[in-house]
Design a protein around this motif. Structure first.
Motif, PDB file in Angstrom:
ATOM      1  N   ALA A   5     -67.268  24.376 -17.237  1.00  0.00           N
ATOM      2  CA  ALA A   5     -67.848  24.768 -18.621  1.00  0.00           C
ATOM      3  C   ALA A   5     -67.221  24.043 -19.879  1.00  0.00           C
ATOM      4  O   ALA A   5     -67.829  23.938 -20.742  1.00  0.00           O
ATOM      5  CB  ALA A   5     -67.831  26.153 -18.607  1.00  0.00           C
ATOM      6  N   LEU A   6     -65.794  23.775 -19.753  1.00  0.00           N
ATOM      7  CA  LEU A   6     -64.931  23.395 -20.787  1.00  0.00           C
ATOM      8  C   LEU A   6     -64.776  21.937 -20.779  1.00  0.00           C
ATOM      9  O   LEU A   6     -64.901  21.344 -21.783  1.00  0.00           O
ATOM     10  CB  LEU A   6     -63.486  24.030 -20.710  1.00  0.00           C
ATOM     11  CG  LEU A   6     -63.729  25.590 -20.590  1.00  0.00           C
ATOM     12  CD1 LEU A   6     -62.257  26.173 -20.341  1.00  0.00           C
ATOM     13  CD2 LEU A   6     -64.280  26.136 -21.996  1.00  0.00           C
TER      14      LEU A   6
ATOM     15  N   ALA B 225     -63.976  26.942 -14.566  1.00  0.00           N
ATOM     16  CA  ALA B 225     -64.077  26.963 -15.985  1.00  0.00           C
ATOM     17  C   ALA B 225     -63.703  25.313 -16.578  1.00  0.00           C
ATOM     18  O   ALA B 225     -64.397  25.609 -17.587  1.00  0.00           O
ATOM     19  CB  ALA B 225     -62.213  27.381 -16.402  1.00  0.00           C
ATOM     20  N   LEU B 226     -63.407  24.522 -15.764  1.00  0.00           N
ATOM     21  CA  LEU B 226     -63.649  23.124 -16.186  1.00  0.00           C
ATOM     22  C   LEU B 226     -64.906  22.405 -16.389  1.00  0.00           C
ATOM     23  O   LEU B 226     -65.169  21.849 -17.165  1.00  0.00           O
ATOM     24  CB  LEU B 226     -62.512  22.099 -15.405  1.00  0.00           C
ATOM     25  CG  LEU B 226     -61.211  22.233 -15.629  1.00  0.00           C
ATOM     26  CD1 LEU B 226     -60.326  21.278 -14.516  1.00  0.00           C
ATOM     27  CD2 LEU B 226     -60.641  21.708 -17.075  1.00  0.00           C
TER      28      LEU B 226
END
Lengths: 246, 221
Positions: B58-59, B55-56
């Motif tokens: 992408a974020l 997730a990180l």
């Protein structure tokens, strides 16, 4: 193109953040709310009535399956979880799709194509109630709505289940609660060692049975420790007797 | 007579060897038990961490990188320290901090971690990975079951010949802490028993929605 309204329910900010980012890369989707636990998810979905719900399974308070049971408005549900042992149960719950974390872009793209196709169909038939068969393990707790609150009833506290058309009553020491659902769901999913169906409309917890008596010619009823009586149907009488070792 | 004496000697030799090997066997058995109990990294932890990293990327790619480094350090300690019978308490604490940092990336402000340490000797040694499982329990049974902030308090009290370590967390009423029979805690108990030959080093108490595990760790002679 009509915008598809989504709600994301995930207790971890990174989890919901990623889904939000992924879905917003596609045209025609709007994230109208993010729920951080099961209670919030139920409230937001019933209030805001989205078309699509991304539902994490392991969440505090209410898990994803319990959330599903409490929804009055049932959107298309995409389960999102890190644990593949939930997959079978998710499909038994008529999930639209099941995403295993971490989610690849390709997998997410497939989901988006599928959801666009499905939601562009004029009328999609689906079950109005989220409670569907689950042949895995017996249930251990039941979630019910009591006015604005959600209660979790451990099945050990459940005295009996009574059928009433599309609803069932759950009688506990604390009172009687109504919930959408069919009695057949409970006869299949309550532990058969602890509960027995004594009548087409009643399933009873053996713990609370204190007697079995004849009350009219050929008609039997059981007495409960609460002082209540429940009818026993003729066909299930024999089974009950065997169960009680009589 | 010569024959008899030879037989007797060899009997005693056999006996001595046998005695020795029995002691060795017990020693080896203890070692084997300890090895099997040495905490492996929980597969759920690996998966959850990989999800966070995914997730990180992408974020927040910058944080993804620091997360990977943290994870590498944590795994390295778990693999190498696990080979020793003892590590310094300072190293163990450092590893707990890494673990907390990794989990804080996942849970954000839901974890409120605090240390209350009395000064202790930098030579003080403890079995490796003996505190981390207790912190992991706080996450598994406390943090994962509530959306409220959970306080995790790590206390050290120094009694010169022993150190008292206490790990406590609050938990939500209806979730109930079910750690007593948990694998993590059982494992810690077993390991302490084998290391110190003492069964009374772990104390568990529960009051006012507070779950407390205390370890008494004797100073090594």
């Amino acid at each position: 193109m009509k915008v598809i309204k989504c709600i994301i329910a995930d207790d971890e900010p990174l989890g919901s953040g990623l889904i939000k980012k992924l879905i917003l890369m596609y045209e025609g989707f709007e994230v109208i709310a993010v729920a951080q636990n099961g209670f919030e998810a139920v409230k937001l979905v019933n209030e805001l009535k989205p078309e699509l719900l991304f539902l994490d399974i392991s969440m505090p308070k209410l898990n994803g399956f319990e959330v599903l049971e409490l929804l009055d408005h049932l959107p298309e549900v995409v389960f999102v979880t890190a644990h593949d042992n939930f997959a079978i149960k998710a499909f038994e719950q008529n999930a639209f799709d099941y995403l295993l974390k971490p989610v690849s872009d390709e997998r997410f793209d497939k989901l988006v194509q599928k959801i666009r196709l499905k939601l562009s169909e004029p009328a999609h038939n689906k079950n109005s109630s989220g409670t569907l068969l689950n042949k895995s393990e017996p249930i251990t707790r039941i979630a019910v709505k009591d006015k604005n609150n959600i209660l979790i009833i451990p099945v050990g506290d459940l005295i009996y289940v009574e059928a009433a058309d599309d609803y069932i009553y759950l009688r506990t020491k604390g009172g009687k609660f109504i919930k959408k659902g069919k009695i057949s769901y409970y006869s299949e999913n309550l532990n058969g060692k602890e509960f027995i169906q004594i009548h087409r409309s009643y399933i009873v917890n053996l713990e609370f049975i204190t007697g079995l008596e004849l009350f009219e010619k050929d008609k039997y009823r059981i007495k409960l420790s609460t002082g209540e009586f429940l009818p026993v149907s003729r066909s299930l009488y024999k089974e009950l007797k065997e169960f009680l070792n009589l | 007579m010569a024959i008899f004496s030879m037989t007797l000697t060899s009997f005693y030799e056999d006996y001595a060897i046998k005695m020795k090997s029995e002691a060795e066997l017990i020693n080896e058995l203890t070692k084997a038990q300890l090895n099997s109990l040495k905490l492996q990294i929980n597969p759920h932890f690996i998966f959850n961490s990989l999800n966070s990293v995914s997730a990180l990327t992408a974020l927040d790619p910058g944080r993804a990188k620091s997360m990977i480094i943290l994870l590498a350090d944590y795994i390295r300690f778990s693999l190498t320290a696990g080979k020793n019978d003892f590590v310094s308490l300072n190293d163990e604490i450092e590893n707990v901090r890494k673990y907390i940092e990794i989990e804080s990336i996942r849970f954000g402000s839901r974890i409120n971690y605090n240390e209350f340490f009395e000064p202790f000797s930098s030579d003080f040694k403890v079995p490796p990975l003996i505190i981390q499982p207790l912190i992991e329990n706080c996450i598994k049974h406390g943090v994962e079951n509530t959306s409220e902030t959970v306080n995790i308090n790590f206390r050290i009290k120094n009694y010169s010949d022993m150190i008292l370590i206490s790990i406590e967390n609050n938990y939500e009423d209806f979730t109930k802490m079910k750690k007593k029979d948990g694998v993590g805690l059982k494992n810690v108990k077993e390991r302490l028993k084998l290391h110190y030959n003492n069964v009374n080093l772990v104390k568990i108490s529960e009051y006012n929605n507070l779950f407390v595990v205390e370890l008494t760790l004797p100073a090594l002679q």
